[in-house]
Design a protein around this motif. Sequence first.
Motif, short mmCIF file in Angstrom:
data_model
loop_
_atom_site.label_atom_id
_atom_site.label_comp_id
_atom_site.label_asym_id
_atom_site.label_seq_id
_atom_site.Cartn_x
_atom_site.Cartn_y
_atom_site.Cartn_z
N UNK A 59 0.97 -1.17 0.08
CA UNK A 59 -0.08 0.15 -0.03
C UNK A 59 0.81 1.14 0.17
N UNK A 60 0.45 2.26 -0.68
CA UNK A 60 1.36 3.41 -0.83
C UNK A 60 0.42 4.70 -0.70
N UNK A 61 1.02 5.57 -0.01
CA UNK A 61 0.34 6.78 0.13
C UNK A 61 0.55 7.67 -1.46
N UNK A 62 -0.21 8.75 -1.55
CA UNK A 62 0.01 9.78 -2.71
C UNK A 62 1.39 10.42 -2.41
N UNK A 63 2.03 10.89 -3.45
CA UNK A 63 3.16 11.69 -3.25
C UNK A 63 3.02 12.62 -2.19
N UNK A 64 4.11 12.60 -1.39
CA UNK A 64 4.08 13.14 -0.06
C UNK A 64 4.20 14.92 -0.55
N UNK A 65 4.64 15.11 -1.56
CA UNK A 65 4.83 16.49 -1.81
C UNK A 65 3.72 17.65 -1.75
#
Length: 619
Positions: A124-130
């Motif tokens: 599972x991955x978050x959206x880009x943290x930028x």
Amino acid sequence: MSEANITDKRDLSDGGPSEEAPSRVSSPPRKKKQKTNGAVGVLSHPAEINEKYVEKSFKDCMRAVFQDGVEATHIGTEAAVITNPFTCCVLPNFVKDERFLKGLKEELLELDFNNKSNDLYKFQQSDALQNFTSLYITALKKLLYEDFLSWLREVTGIPFINTFDLTCSKYNYTDVLLCHDDELEGRRVAFILYLVPTWAKKDGGLLDLFDMDEHGQPKSVVKSLVPNWNNFVFFEVTPKSFHQVSEVLNQDKCRLSVSGWFHGPTVPRPAPYIEPRCTLTPHVDTQETLFYEWINESYLDFGNQSEVQDTFSDESEIQLSRFFEKEKYEAVLTQLQNSDIRWKSRGPANKRHYKSAELTSLPPVIQECLSVMQSEHMFLLLSNFTALRLHAQAPCSDDDDDDDDEDEIEEVQEKTEEGLDDEDGEKVNGTRCKSASEESESKPEARIVDHDDGDEREGVTKERGEQSDKVQDGDVHEQGTSRKDETDLQDGVVIKMKREASTPRCRAEVRKWTHGCYTLLHDTDTEGSEFALDASVFFNTHGVSQATGGFVSYIAKGEDEELLSVLPEENSLSLVYRDKETLKFVKHINHSYRTSRGSNGNPQNSHCAFYELYLVYYE
Ligand SMILES: O=C(O)CCC(=O)C(=O)O
Ligand SMILES: [Fe+2]
């Protein structure tokens, strides 16, 4: 496929890098409600790098490693520099203040995570943290992309650019990221900050580093790093940097991490390694009676073959259950499980991992089964199932609209109805069906391509050249097509010439699939122009499901969408017609396969395996 938003499979970041680096994301980043918990507050715990690492003496040592090639294993009391198989640094207790890290972890766990699943990974991955402005994430970005990046510039001498490329990942039970090198334009250094609970080797989720063979392909895992709370790991992205996250085996622990890449000028890379081509062979000579002993009678019935062909022409795929006669199926299975077959590991890990039988070590019953699958009768049967020209007596359905060819087709049909003559002049019942295109108007729509076989397609071309001399003497005719008179022969010339252009061929492999096996899509395919017919018969498939992996997934090149998923089924012949624009992979077989129920209803053990007789046929 379990998600629609799969991007370039080597680009694990969700939103892609934010500035100069080209985004490889195929769909626009989703706009999400951003959680801003604490965003307006002030951090009570500073986000700073452990002061040990910013001391001049430490930086000098690191600079010597990166710029002067000095071999160091430990620097100071804690930091470890792994030099073999490639330089990889581990900085324990990276962030100075524990309380900052705890706050960061809490903030990260509140993010929305996307399920990521394809040939290479499941996690599972978050959206880009930028795009996030919350307090701890913002502070972490500053720590990494300002403080640490300037440290890294000094240490490595790489002129990094200010490009954010940062996400948060969660690996739970059975999640994995298979062997890859991280290479993508502009990525120069990969980094990971681990925010895991107490972790042990047996929990899986290790960062495994591979060495390389003489072709620059990953060979074996020579170093495994156990993730630890507040460990920061980084390494240069190069053609050598093959690594993986091994499968998480603990059902209760979550491997949380923040990871990304620092970007810089792109470095020229060597051309990718192209694997040698596999040998394809025309049909083998077998005793005709064998064919009838092995194949379920109902598939030899003309009406049934037409029905199969109708479905196949529409779908480009079909599963034919109970394909082998029961006793034969059982005899093969017994031998697969019990005899002293030499199973050879097939790699490299960035392309595949499964076992393949050394053909010479196969017991007679499996040899016999393989020869049936490669027999002339099988080629004809497959022609009739699929309307592909896999046998001389199957008319070329490419030319269906061509009036001139209609005569030819009729002529061949007559011959087919006469049946294949066996050595004693008797007709072969099973193939005394009408030719394929009599029932079908056209070839199946080719949709579906094996990365494995891209090379072989080239092989077909090469070998065709070699073959054409031989075929002129009528090799193909000798294989059971009786030509009685001059007229036939003359007409036959037309057919023969077509045949010379493409002698149907195949390749066979006996595969063993266990926990940890997989194949990947890979980009080193040679461009072939042929279509191929995949044919697999599976053995001992109890316990294999979408959840355990082991299914075959077909996807269109450059697209996310899965075209077809084939779940291995006991004694079922799976036929899939694919073109070069179609890729396939076998999904990583995870730990839950071991605990699934076997044929006796008991949980499988560590030795559980299913088997596949895999053949690929080319017109
Ligand atoms: O989490 C890790 O240890 C490595 C992650 C990784 O290789 C990647 O995201 O490309
Ligand atoms: Fe990676």
